[in-house]
Scaffold this motif. Structure first.
Motif, short mmCIF file in Angstrom:
data_model
loop_
_atom_site.label_atom_id
_atom_site.label_comp_id
_atom_site.label_asym_id
_atom_site.label_seq_id
_atom_site.Cartn_x
_atom_site.Cartn_y
_atom_site.Cartn_z
N THR A 47 0.86 -1.19 0.00
CA THR A 47 0.00 0.00 0.00
C THR A 47 0.89 1.23 0.00
O THR A 47 1.88 1.28 0.74
N ILE A 64 -9.28 5.74 -1.61
CA ILE A 64 -8.57 4.46 -1.75
C ILE A 64 -8.74 4.01 -3.20
O ILE A 64 -9.87 3.90 -3.68
N ARG A 76 -12.49 4.55 10.55
CA ARG A 76 -11.30 3.88 11.12
C ARG A 76 -10.06 4.74 10.88
O ARG A 76 -9.21 4.89 11.77
N VAL A 77 -9.95 5.30 9.69
CA VAL A 77 -8.81 6.16 9.35
C VAL A 77 -8.88 7.47 10.14
O VAL A 77 -7.88 7.95 10.68
N SER A 98 -4.62 6.90 -0.94
CA SER A 98 -3.99 5.59 -0.74
C SER A 98 -4.26 4.66 -1.92
O SER A 98 -5.35 4.65 -2.47
N ASN A 100 -3.87 0.59 -2.93
CA ASN A 100 -3.54 -0.79 -2.54
C ASN A 100 -3.04 -1.53 -3.77
O ASN A 100 -3.79 -1.71 -4.73
N ALA A 109 -5.53 -9.75 2.81
CA ALA A 109 -5.54 -8.81 3.94
C ALA A 109 -4.82 -7.52 3.54
O ALA A 109 -3.67 -7.54 3.13
N SER A 110 -5.52 -6.41 3.63
CA SER A 110 -4.92 -5.14 3.25
C SER A 110 -4.72 -4.22 4.44
O SER A 110 -4.02 -3.22 4.34
N SER A 111 -5.34 -4.54 5.58
CA SER A 111 -5.25 -3.61 6.71
C SER A 111 -3.82 -3.54 7.25
O SER A 111 -3.42 -2.51 7.79
N ALA A 114 -2.00 -1.23 4.86
CA ALA A 114 -2.69 0.06 4.88
C ALA A 114 -2.35 0.86 6.13
O ALA A 114 -2.00 2.04 6.05
N PHE A 115 -2.43 0.24 7.29
CA PHE A 115 -2.19 1.00 8.52
C PHE A 115 -0.70 1.21 8.80
O PHE A 115 -0.33 2.18 9.46
N GLN A 190 -15.61 -9.61 -0.43
CA GLN A 190 -15.23 -9.26 0.93
C GLN A 190 -15.82 -10.29 1.90
O GLN A 190 -16.95 -10.73 1.73
N LYS A 191 -15.02 -10.67 2.87
CA LYS A 191 -15.50 -11.70 3.80
C LYS A 191 -16.63 -11.15 4.68
O LYS A 191 -16.61 -9.97 5.04
N SER A 194 -15.32 -9.89 9.58
CA SER A 194 -13.96 -9.35 9.55
C SER A 194 -13.09 -10.06 10.59
O SER A 194 -13.61 -10.71 11.51
#
Ligand code: ADP
Ligand code: DP6
Length: 328
Positions: A47, A64, A76-77, A98, A100, A109-111, A114-115, A190-191, A194
């Motif tokens: 990312t 994104i 969340r951001v 951002s 990805n 998994a991108s978190s 990303a974070f 997307q699952k 989470s």
């Protein structure tokens, strides 16, 4: 490690695959895990995030992959940027752009990347000059697995007990340098549950959770010794066991849930078939149906070709150990 103008910075972080999984928070606010975990940072998925603090902005904005984001992901951001503002003393809102770089909508998994990228770019743009340990602590507050993406190669997240001592460290002088991960993109949706929800439910309802906490401690010890002894068979076997032990916590939760689908099981069986045929490989699966095959360079072509025939070559990505955080 530069290029920031006064209030803008760009960082790039690679994602990581956990071989010993993080699955459960002792403290959900601070993201302190019940156990340590161990991962490999991957070179193929990353990312890139630019953060600019700007007093003209009325609120934080998030783009994104060129799409404006205003839902839970924005929240969340925004919460994470509030933490950065609190730590740095900056008051301006931020523009976050951002991208990805993962196979399109692969559900990988991108978190983590990303974070890690957001923590690096936002802290730099706010004027903080954090060392890697403090950056890992900050990234952890966005997503637990992100604390490991500050470093390249094999990385251990030492669980610690509070905000000051829960962070990742690189594994010093690792062996197993010819390790490869063949990522199989089985499902692109997307699952439904989470990682965050799934681990919370496992902690609060699975009767096996206390046993998980015990076994992870010994799995971690064993995998670190396999890495230092260059023992691929031991390394692969522990990774596979540990993943299955994590997924057993979803099956034993109430209500129960499962991240695998039929193709996940088929891919796992194919890995076992290859292994019995002398092509040494092992699998691991995160909180989703996609399978990652762990192997060495000598077998990577056979494994990639086998799965390309089954799934199509576009669903098969060969990854090597990747680097740690970079500022652009
Ligand atoms: P999980 O962490 O739940 O297992 P993922 O790793 O796929 O699942 O993380 C997905 C979440 O990470 C998204 O819902 C979004 O909130 C956040 N995310 C993903 N990419 C970015 C990005 N580039 N910038 C900010 N947040 C992102
Ligand atoms: C299965 O790091 O995404 O990938 O801390 O709630 O953001 P939050 O969870 P996250 O969970 C990762 C779960 C995992 C295992 C791992 O990466 O260790």
């Amino acid at each position: 490690m530069t290029t920031s103008s006064n209030n803008s910075a760009t960082a790039l972080a690679h994602t990581n695959i956990a071989l010993i999984k993080y699955w459960g928070k002792k403290n959900a606010d601070l993201i302190i895990p019940y156990t340590g975990s161990l991962s490999l940072t991957l070179d193929q998925f990353y990312t890139k995030t630019q953060v600019s603090f700007d007093r003209q902005l009325e609120q934080d904005t998030l783009l994104i992959n060129e799409q404006a984001v205003t839902d839970k992901s924005w929240q969340r951001v925004h919460d994470f940027l509030n933490l950065v503002r609190q730590q740095s003393g900056i008051t301006e809102n931020a523009r976050v752009i951002s991208d990805n770089h993962v196979p399109t909508a692969a559900g990988l998994a991108s978190s983590a990347s990303a974070f890690a990228a957001l923590a690096a770019a936002a802290s730099k743009a706010s004027g903080m000059d954090l060392n890697e340990r403090d950056l890992s602590r900050l990234a952890r507050r966005g997503s637990g697995s992100a604390c490991r993406s500050i470093y390249g190669g094999f990385v251990e997240w030492q669980r610690g007990s509070d905000d000051t001592d829960s962070y990742a460290v690189p594994i010093e002088n690792p062996n197993l340098k010819d390790i490869r991960i063949v990522a199989l993109t089985i499902e692109t949706h997307q699952k439904p549950i989470s990682s965050r929800q799934g681990m919370e439910r496992s902690v609060t309802t699975s009767p096996y959770y206390p046993t998980w906490v015990k076994v992870v401690e010994s799995d971690l010890k064993e995998i670190k010794s396999a890495i230092s002894q260059n023992d691929f068979a031991k390394f692969g076997a522990i990774s596979e066991f540990n993943a299955m032990r994590m997924h057993a916590l979803t099956l034993s939760a109430n209500p129960d849930f499962l991240y695998f689908n039929g193709m996940t099981l088929d891919a796992m069986n194919e890995v076992k078939r290859l292994r019995h045929a002398g092509v040494e490989c092992y699998y691991t699966v995160d909180a989703g149906p996609n399978v990652k095959v762990i192997c060495q360079t000598k077998n990577v072509d056979t494994i990639a070709n086998t799965f390309s025939k089954i799934l199509g070559p576009e669903k098969v990505t060969v990854a090597k150990p990747g680097p740690g955080i970079k500022y652009l």
